[in-house]
Design a protein around this motif. Structure first.
Motif, mmCIF file in Angstrom:
data_model
loop_
_atom_site.group_PDB
_atom_site.id
_atom_site.type_symbol
_atom_site.label_atom_id
_atom_site.label_comp_id
_atom_site.label_asym_id
_atom_site.label_seq_id
_atom_site.Cartn_x
_atom_site.Cartn_y
_atom_site.Cartn_z
ATOM 1 N N VAL A 1 0.843 -1.203 0.000
ATOM 2 C CA VAL A 1 0.000 0.000 0.000
ATOM 3 C C VAL A 1 0.873 1.246 0.000
ATOM 4 N N PHE A 2 1.971 1.183 0.724
ATOM 5 C CA PHE A 2 2.913 2.304 0.731
ATOM 6 C C PHE A 2 3.410 2.579 -0.684
ATOM 7 N N ALA A 3 3.846 1.541 -1.332
ATOM 8 C CA ALA A 3 4.354 1.701 -2.693
ATOM 9 C C ALA A 3 3.244 2.194 -3.617
ATOM 10 N N PHE A 4 2.027 1.718 -3.386
ATOM 11 C CA PHE A 4 0.901 2.166 -4.198
ATOM 12 C C PHE A 4 0.648 3.658 -3.981
ATOM 13 N N GLY A 5 0.833 4.102 -2.736
ATOM 14 C CA GLY A 5 0.690 5.528 -2.439
ATOM 15 C C GLY A 5 1.701 6.350 -3.210
ATOM 16 N N VAL A 6 2.917 5.914 -3.242
ATOM 17 C CA VAL A 6 3.951 6.603 -4.013
ATOM 18 C C VAL A 6 3.554 6.634 -5.486
ATOM 19 N N PHE A 7 3.019 5.501 -5.935
ATOM 20 C CA PHE A 7 2.575 5.384 -7.320
ATOM 21 C C PHE A 7 1.477 6.413 -7.620
ATOM 22 N N LEU A 8 0.554 6.605 -6.673
ATOM 23 C CA LEU A 8 -0.533 7.568 -6.873
ATOM 24 C C LEU A 8 0.022 8.979 -7.065
ATOM 25 N N LEU A 9 0.964 9.316 -6.212
ATOM 26 C CA LEU A 9 1.570 10.643 -6.315
ATOM 27 C C LEU A 9 2.330 10.783 -7.639
ATOM 28 N N GLU A 10 2.960 9.736 -8.003
ATOM 29 C CA GLU A 10 3.729 9.699 -9.252
ATOM 30 C C GLU A 10 2.810 10.025 -10.437
ATOM 31 N N VAL A 11 1.656 9.367 -10.454
ATOM 32 C CA VAL A 11 0.758 9.500 -11.597
ATOM 33 C C VAL A 11 0.146 10.899 -11.642
ATOM 34 N N VAL A 12 -0.174 11.436 -10.468
ATOM 35 C CA VAL A 12 -0.806 12.754 -10.461
ATOM 36 C C VAL A 12 0.224 13.846 -10.744
ATOM 37 N N CYS A 13 1.392 13.710 -10.127
ATOM 38 C CA CYS A 13 2.388 14.766 -10.235
ATOM 39 C C CYS A 13 3.276 14.651 -11.475
#
Ligand SMILES: *[C@@H]1O[C@H](CO)[C@@H](O)[C@H](O)[C@H]1NC(C)=O
Ligand SMILES: *[C@@H]1O[C@H](CO)[C@@H](O)[C@H](O)[C@H]1NC(C)=O
Ligand SMILES: *[C@@H]1O[C@H](CO)[C@@H](O)[C@H](O)[C@H]1NC(C)=O
Ligand SMILES: *[C@@H]1O[C@H](CO)[C@@H](O)[C@H](O)[C@H]1NC(C)=O
Ligand SMILES: *[C@@H]1O[C@H](CO)[C@@H](O)[C@H](O)[C@H]1NC(C)=O
Ligand SMILES: *[C@@H]1O[C@H](CO)[C@@H](O)[C@H](O)[C@H]1NC(C)=O
Length: 677
Positions: free
Chosen positions: A534-546
């Motif tokens: 989930v942590f890595a997925f969170g980073v992924f979310l930020l990655e995609v938005v930013c």
């Protein structure tokens, strides 16, 4: 004087041509160049004086007679009005030369006949002597046959015999070809068609009424004992004047019947033949069986051996080239096992043209499976040790059983020495990171990004909760999200996945993953949990938005953690400023805010604060609102700094292939980064 001279000349001429007067019933031919023979059929005298009775012409006969008729009956010697056959002696050298070893046509015969016109005789087994009526007393024919064919109708004893024939092809007496030693007991076989010249003596004793036939190899002294000795009164067989000569016939086997020399004498022994004057036999230009045996066979053998060697080496080469490692325990994984040969063919032999990319783990090739035409991706991963390979393959197979529309399908694997090949479905649109970080190329609009995020989230839900086992991906990141034809996000590269059953703790393993996506407790304990995913997925979310990488180089060569940067903006109330400028403000602010907040929540340093993936799905679907971030939220970097942990004490290694290595130095620099800020 002239008469004397003439006589002298005559005798000299006789010497020269080795031909004595026919009147005396005696002659000798050392070769037939100067002889005046009566020939018919195939018979011909070769330029060198060799008499060829036959050449190879199907079913034809050949005759050669001494042209002068000889008086065979002695009327004067008769006690009453009945004439008596005179003694005679003849000697000749012959050779039967066939193109086949041990096989020749009918043979030849020395013949005493009342005429040289044997036009009614037939060829083949009749030797040009008689016809199908097979003779009668009226034929007045004596023949000594050298027969190389066994004709049962003539009661031939074998296919290599000498016989005495009177008005018939059925021999009065016959014996296998050969000769007796001077002891009279030993017998030496001769092959009539051995292509070697042989000498024959035919002697008739008019007084004893006995006919002897003797055979010997050429140049050997005449054997003391004849091969055949037959009591026969030729007075009743022969007529007064007779012709002597030879008869032969051709059949179906390419054969030459030659006579090299011949001498004859009535009432006395035949003059001896001078072998030095005999014509030479032609060299056998054998193009048939002997040729096959002598030339073609060795050649064929060499070719066969060469072919066998070539085939063997090709086989060995092929085996080596396509060699795989397969162990008994893999049998249970059978269906997921690919043959290296197939993968080799699918990728055109792993040509560079099929290379999709290369990384630390190995090279990735595109291919088309032969037969099914299925487009695949083959990942070649080198692995040095056997350690853990069994577990890994068990995992690969388990992963192969996973089915979700947002998972890149792992089709199977193949093992070779020091190498593992993973086979995946081919994804047309490549990996997501290309679209996020490729400033020049195509980018994705917000609806597409949101769709991909939801897709990846649902695949993670499947892995964590919906499947029979808990599957931890361990390497969620933009570059591991592949886009299919419809731009659906598909989570791929399960190289890092570790399985453990529901309800049991994840076993401690080596720290693996990609820097920037590693939850702090994962770095600390090495324990991968759904929460670290989930942590890595969170980073992924930020990655995609930013549209930014988790760790980017900032000013003064400092490294900026994406999470810290977004958190800072969140604290400052300017979180919207972190949105990828490529979206050019075309986005749903609520959705973007939701994803950013969720990203921060998922990257919370404390695993207990991070929502489980089920909740993540509900937030994304709008079923629940994302809770506000706890006020105690400190950044990952800050936490690390506070805990003042020495990261070097953690073993960072890559036990499984296909993983992105998190090196110790990377973690250290992440720590150092904080000092710089
Ligand atoms: C050969 O013999 C035949 C018959 O005896 C005779 O007619 C012919 O002249 C002879 N030829 C020679 C060249 O002696
Ligand atoms: C065999 O001999 C005959 C007669 O001399 C001749 O016509 C024929 O051409 C010869 N055949 C061969 C194959 O030499
Ligand atoms: C002639 O003599 C032979 C033996 O020399 C004998 O067999 C034959 O019967 C005799 N013929 C006559 C008609 O006497
Ligand atoms: C051989 O005899 C036949 C009759 O049997 C005859 O037609 C032919 O002309 C004769 N050949 C020679 C060369 O005399
Ligand atoms: C067979 O040969 C004999 C002479 O030996 C002759 O009289 C007879 O006509 C021949 N038969 C045929 C059918 O040629
Ligand atoms: C035939 O052979 C026998 C036995 O060797 C011998 O006694 C006899 O003199 C021979 N006759 C002739 C004509 O050579």
């Amino acid at each position: 004087m002239p008469a004397l001279l003439l006589l002298l000349l005559l005798s000299m001429g006789g010497e020269l041509v080795s031909c004595s007067s026919a009147d005396e019933g005696q002659f000798a031919f050392q070769g037939f160049a100067a002889a005046n023979l009566t020939l018919d059929g195939l018979a011909a005298v070769m330029p060198n004086g060799l008499l060829a009775l036959t050449n190879f012409t199907l079913q034809t006969k050949g005759h050669a007679f001494n042209p002068t008729p000889l008086r065979f009956l002695d009327v004067n010697g008769a006690t009453n009005s009945t004439a008596v056959a005179r003694s005679f002696s003849t000697s000749f050298v012959f050779a039967i030369v066939s193109n086949y070893d041990g096989l020749s046509d009918q043979g030849l015969a020395f013949v005493v006949a009342p005429t040289t016109n044997l036009s009614t005789a037939i060829a083949g087994q009749y030797l040009g002597l008689l016809n199908a009526t097979n003779g009668a007393a009226s034929d007045h024919m004596l023949a000594v046959e050298l027969d190389t064919i066994m004709n049962p109708e003539f009661r031939d004893i074998n296919s290599n015999h000498v016989g005495i024939n009177v008005n018939s092809l059925i021999s009065r007496k016959a014996k296998p070809a050969g000769y007796y030693g001077d002891d009279g007991a030993t017998f030496r076989d001769l092959m009539l068609n051995s292509r070697e010249p042989m000498q024959v003596w035919v002697d008739y004793d008019g007084q004893a009424r006995q006919l002897n036939v003797t055979l010997a190899p050429a140049q050997e002294p005449r054997p003391r004992y004849p091969l055949l000795s037959e009591a026969i009164d030729l007075s009743t067989v022969l007529t007064d004047t007779m012709y002597v000569g030879f008869s032969s016939s051709s059949g179906v086997v390419s054969t030459h019947h030659y006579v090299l020399g011949w001498s004859f004498s009535l009432d006395g022994p035949a003059p001896p033949l001078d072998f030095s004057k005999l014509p030479a036999l032609p060299r056998v230009v054998s193009k048939h069986r002997s040729m096959i045996l002598a030339l073609v066979l060795p050649l064929a053998t060499v070719l066969i051996i060469a072919a066998v060697l070539a085939a063997a080496s090709f086989f060995v080469w092929r085996r080596r080239r396509f060699a795989e490692v397969r162990e008994d325990w893999e049998d249970e994984f059978g269906p997921h096992r690919f043959a290296y040969k197939d993968l080799f063919r699918a990728t055109d032999g792993f040509k560079n043209g099929n290379l999709l990319g290369a990384g630390g783990f190995g090279k990735v090739y595109k291919g088309v499976l032969p037969g099914s035409n299925l487009e695949i991706v083959v990942k070649r991963v080198s692995h040095d040790s056997r350690q853990g390979i069994r577990e890994f393959i068990a995992e690969v197979v388990t992963i192969g059983r996973l089915r979700h529309r947002n998972l890149a399908q792992l089709l199977g694997y193949c093992r070779r020495n020091g190498e593992l090949l993973l086979v995946y479905d081919y994804m047309e649109n490549g990996s997501l990171d290309k679209y996020l970080y490729n400033n020049n190329g195509a980018t994705l609009d917000w609806p597409q990004r949101y769709w991909i995020i939801k897709g990846v989230a649902s695949s993670l839900l499947y892995l964590h909760e919906d499947w029979e086992q808990v599957v931890i991906h361990r390497d969620i990141k933009a570059s591991n999200v592949l886009l299919d034809k419809q731009m659906n996000g598909r989570l791929g590269d399960f190289g890092l996945a570790r399985l453990y059953d529901h309800g049991t703790d994840a076993q401690t393993t080596h720290v693996v993953g990609t820097m920037g996506y590693l939850a702090p407790e994962l770095v600390r304990t090495g324990k991968a949990t759904p929460s670290t995913d989930v942590f890595a997925f969170g980073v992924f979310l930020l990655e995609v938005v930013c549209g930014r990488r988790p760790i980017e180089s900032g000013q003064h060569n400092n490294r900026v953690m994406l999470v810290d940067w977004v958190l800072e903006h969140h604290h400052n109330g300017s979180i919207i400023d972190t949105v990828d400028p490529c979206l050019m403000n075309k986005f749903n602010t609520d959705e973007v805010t939701l994803v950013l907040k969720l990203g921060l929540l998922c990257t919370h340093p404390s695993p207990n604060v991070r929502p489980p993936v089920q909740k993540v799905m509900q937030y994304l679907d709008g079923v629940q609102l994302v809770p506000d971030l706890p006020s105690t939220y400190m950044s990952y970097s800050m936490l690390v700094l506070m805990e003042n942990e020495g990261f070097d004490s953690y073993i960072m290694s890559c036990p499984s292939p296909g993983m992105t290595i998190c090196s110790v130095s990377d973690v250290s620099s992440a720590t150092i980064l904080l000092d710089g800020r």
